[in-house]
Write a protein that holds these residues in place. Structure first.
Motif, short mmCIF file in Angstrom:
data_model
loop_
_atom_site.label_atom_id
_atom_site.label_comp_id
_atom_site.label_asym_id
_atom_site.label_seq_id
_atom_site.Cartn_x
_atom_site.Cartn_y
_atom_site.Cartn_z
N SER A 1 37.61 40.78 43.34
CA SER A 1 36.71 40.42 41.88
C SER A 1 36.88 41.43 40.86
O SER A 1 37.15 42.56 40.93
CB SER A 1 35.37 40.16 42.54
N GLY A 2 36.30 40.98 39.94
CA GLY A 2 35.96 42.03 38.87
C GLY A 2 34.36 42.60 38.99
O GLY A 2 34.04 42.15 40.05
N PRO A 3 34.08 43.11 38.04
CA PRO A 3 32.51 43.76 38.28
C PRO A 3 31.58 42.69 38.67
O PRO A 3 31.47 41.81 38.07
CB PRO A 3 32.35 44.42 37.12
N TYR A 4 30.76 42.90 39.52
CA TYR A 4 29.93 41.49 40.18
C TYR A 4 28.83 41.43 39.17
O TYR A 4 28.26 40.12 39.39
CB TYR A 4 29.18 42.21 41.39
N THR A 5 28.69 42.18 38.09
CA THR A 5 27.70 41.84 37.13
C THR A 5 28.35 41.18 35.93
O THR A 5 27.74 40.52 34.95
CB THR A 5 27.16 43.10 36.30
N ILE B 1 31.86 36.83 38.41
CA ILE B 1 30.83 35.89 39.17
C ILE B 1 31.25 34.50 39.35
O ILE B 1 31.29 33.97 40.33
CB ILE B 1 29.34 35.90 38.40
N PHE B 2 31.84 33.89 38.12
CA PHE B 2 32.26 32.54 38.28
C PHE B 2 33.57 32.48 38.97
O PHE B 2 33.63 31.50 40.04
CB PHE B 2 32.50 32.10 36.70
N ARG B 3 34.62 33.39 39.02
CA ARG B 3 35.70 33.22 39.65
C ARG B 3 35.50 33.55 41.20
O ARG B 3 36.19 33.00 42.32
CB ARG B 3 36.71 34.17 38.90
N LEU B 4 34.70 34.41 41.44
CA LEU B 4 34.21 34.83 43.06
C LEU B 4 33.74 33.43 43.45
O LEU B 4 33.85 33.01 44.54
CB LEU B 4 33.34 35.80 43.03
N ASN B 5 32.83 32.80 42.83
CA ASN B 5 31.99 31.62 43.36
C ASN B 5 33.06 30.48 43.37
O ASN B 5 33.19 29.75 44.56
CB ASN B 5 31.04 31.18 42.45
N ARG B 6 33.90 30.22 42.60
CA ARG B 6 35.13 29.34 42.79
C ARG B 6 35.99 29.60 44.09
O ARG B 6 36.32 28.68 44.53
CB ARG B 6 36.06 29.30 41.66
N PHE C 1 36.59 42.25 47.52
CA PHE C 1 36.42 43.74 47.32
C PHE C 1 36.06 43.59 45.49
O PHE C 1 36.80 42.96 44.85
CB PHE C 1 37.89 44.17 47.27
N GLU C 2 35.18 44.37 45.12
CA GLU C 2 34.93 44.52 44.01
C GLU C 2 35.70 45.37 43.07
O GLU C 2 35.64 46.75 43.35
CB GLU C 2 33.20 44.99 43.67
N GLY C 3 36.15 44.93 42.21
CA GLY C 3 37.29 45.97 41.17
C GLY C 3 36.42 45.95 39.90
O GLY C 3 35.39 45.76 39.67
N ASP C 4 37.28 46.22 38.74
CA ASP C 4 36.68 46.65 37.48
C ASP C 4 37.32 45.95 36.47
O ASP C 4 37.17 46.13 35.28
CB ASP C 4 37.14 48.30 37.37
#
Length: 634
Positions: free
Chosen positions: A141-145, A150-155, A173-176
């Motif tokens: 993922s990108g930064p969780y904030t 957020i949208f792509r992780l939910n999808r 995994f949270e990336g940047d």
């Protein structure tokens, strides 16, 4: 504004990025077709930056003439700072009256050109499952904030649920959204008890850096683990293996943006949100064997050209950096940059610095936010030919000589040193596509050079002030004894060499002690300053005037005759007479004088003639005292 045409602005960062460059180039082409000016306000920053340098970059917000634009497009997802977005929105709220179009990020109260990526991440998850039969599919993922993250992780989670696949917490995994977390991601995923078969990355930069990191560790992509990205950046196709990703038509986004503006200008109604659909692009990194040798050859050719371009630009920047060390005045910077010898996509170029008062540039070093009210371009090129330009109000952005009748596409970049602003660069494009990935360092070089020039100018002024204190009398601003001895001696030697007569004039103020004792030292100082003013008023050329003691003064005149000496004394005395007649002081300011004229063929020293003038002075003073008594009384 400018040339009477409708003018559109766009604000985005990191202009040399693939998406930004493609977007602006397309916007420029369409704007020109419709007869609009396009003003591109850009700067450079780093992800999560809140440094002083970032403050200098974000200061570009304060250059935008919000009140004068017919529309403004913003690309807030290129800012990488929530504070910057807040600051821009506040400025828009306070100053803008035109339509605002947000590209790729939904913003309330604005028109939005958005990416419909509802099915993009799910389509990649389904591809890994249905085509390659993978069941262990992880997500970077990108930064969780971040809203996109957020949208792509939910999808991703939704797609995994629909396929009845497990996604344990360690598979996320949270990336940047950049390249900095590849090593941590590789450690995390490859050390899991049960490694994932595929990793879906929330953007291409993370996918490409993870692919490189895994390859360096000896893993094969896609044989050992498959990867996918999102965005289809320029390097995705050139990667080995070429990256499976999702593609959004940047041309369609630009076209929808200008169409929205065009319809709003005509008074038509427009949907507040318009969408461009994201589509999967299947290449080799997922395990499909679709890339041909021709594709690889094209990608490799691009990489070679990019590397050659980087080497060329880096060499140029290095050469300019070394050359600028010799620059003594900021106004000479064009002699070192020499853009007229660097043909490229730049058609016109203006280095606009803040202006006030007189003096050398840079005149203004203003702490962000904001720019000087007036500017002047110290380096101006039109059609890559140097021209002279007038100073102008900064809100007009360009000198009047820069304006063209045709639709103009102008790029604006801040020039600063950390959070301190000097001005900005304005560059007109000739319509070509830039590949200068080192442009940021080049702009930083200009800012650092101007700071060095400012420091040198400040140090030079300080040195001159110290020199003045060394050779100048503080009270009268005449030379002191040290300055007089130095410059008078040089002139005397020059006079003897050229067989020219000189004047040595000695002046002694009358009754300074009496004035100090009776009326106070402030009156004594006034009397001394009056003598100095009289000396300077009597000058006929390049005389050297000095206060060489408490009440003692001297004048040295080059190429002087007896007639000229008598004229000097007459002018000197007239000044004192006029002062005494108008001053209404309880005392008069007077002085005794004596002078000598040197023999141009003599070998006698200057001190010899000074002694003669001193002797005559004191003889004159005794005679006047015997005749008039107290020489300071009215």
């Amino acid at each position: 504004m400018f040339n009477g045409r409708k003018t559109i602005g766009i604000i985005l960062f990191d202009i040399t990025g693939y998406y930004q460059e493609k977007l602006v180039n397309t916007l420029s082409r369409i704007s020109k077709e419709k007869g609009y000016n396009l003003l591109v306000f850009s700067a450079f920053t780093i992800y999560g930056s809140d440094t002083k340098n970032a403050a200098g970059e974000y200061n570009i917000f304060h250059l935008i003439p919000y009140e004068q634009l017919d529309a403004l497009m913003i690309c807030q997802d290129t800012f990488n700072s929530d504070e910057a977005v807040t600051e821009l929105c506040q400025l828009i709220k306070e100053r803008a009256t035109c339509p605002i179009i947000s590209i790729r990020a939904k913003m309330d109260d604005f028109y939005n050109i958005l990416v419909d990526d509802t099915d993009s991440i799910p389509s990649l998850v389904r591809h890994f499952y249905e085509v390659h039969h993978f069941t262990r599919i992880a997500f970077m993922s990108g930064p969780y904030t971040h809203p996109d993250a957020i949208f792509r992780l939910n999808r991703y989670k939704a797609a995994m649920k629909e396929l009845h696949l497990d996604y344990p917490e360690e598979y996320i995994f949270e990336g940047d959204f950049w390249k900095n977390d590849a090593a941590r991601a590789a450690d995390h995923f490859m050390n899991l008890p049960e490694r994932p078969q595929a990793i879906v990355c929330a953007n291409d930069y993370m996918a490409l850096s993870l692919c490189n990191e895994l390859t360096l560790r000896g893993f094969s992509i896609p044989q050992d683990i498959a990867l996918s990205g999102f965005d289809d950046v320029r390097d995705a196709k050139a990667n080995v293996p070429p990256l499976t990703t999702c593609w959004v038509s940047i041309e369609e986004m630009a076209s929808l943006s200008i169409d929205t503006i065009h319809r709003l200008i005509k008074g038509e109604s427009v949907d507040t949100c318009r969408y461009v659909k994201a589509l999967p692009v299947i290449r080799n990194s997922c395990g499909c064997d679709l890339t041909t040798m021709r594709d690889v050859s094209i990608a490799r050719t691009y990489e070679v050209e990019l590397m050659e371009s980087l080497i060329t630009h880096n060499a140029y920047n290095t050469f300019v950096s070394i050359s600028l060390e010799n620059m003594t005045s900021a106004e000479d910077i064009g002699d070192y940059l020499r853009l007229e010898e660097q043909p490229g996509v730049t058609r016109d170029f203006y280095l606009c610095l803040g202006k006030h008062g007189n003096g050398y540039y840079p005149q203004v070093k203003k702490k962000a936010p904001g720019f000087s009210k007036r500017s002047h371009s110290i380096y101006s090129l039109k059609d890559l030919n140097p021209i002279v330009t007038s100073s102008f109000e900064t809100k007009n952005l360009l000198p009047p000589e820069a304006i063209r009748d045709e639709p103009m596409c102008v790029y604006f970049f801040p020039i600063h040193y950390l959070e301190y602003n000097f001005g900005y660069v304005a560059a007109l494009s000739n319509g070509g596509e830039s590949d200068d990935t080192l442009f940021h360092s080049w702009l930083s070089l200009i800012g650092n050079t101007l700071e060095n020039a400012r420091i040198r100018a400040k140090n030079q002024a300080l040195l001159e002030k110290l020199n003045a204190l060394y050779i100048q009398d503080f009270l009268t601003k005449l030379y002191n004894r040290r300055g007089f001895e130095q410059f008078a001696e040089d002139e005397y030697k020059n006079a003897r060499k050229n067989h020219v007569p000189t004047m040595s004039l000695s002046i002694d103020m009358d009754n300074l002690k009496h004035i100090n004792d009776v009326y106070g030292h402030s009156h004594g100082d006034l009397a001394l300053q009056t003598i100095a003013n009289a000396m300077q008023a009597a000058c006929q050329g390049e005389e050297i005037c000095a206060r060489i003691g408490g009440d003692e003064f001297a004048v040295f005149g080059y190429d002087y005759s007896t007639v000229m000496a008598e004229e000097y004394i007459a002018h000197f005395q007239k000044y004192l007479d006029d002062f005494n007649a108008e001053s209404n002081l309880p005392y008069v300011v007077n002085a005794s004088l004596g002078y000598s004229i040197s023999d141009p063929d003599s070998t006698l020293s200057r001190e010899h003639y000074m002694k003669i003038s001193d002797d005559l002075l004191y003889q004159n003073k005794r005679t006047r005292k015997e005749k008039f008594g107290n020489l300071s009384q009215r």
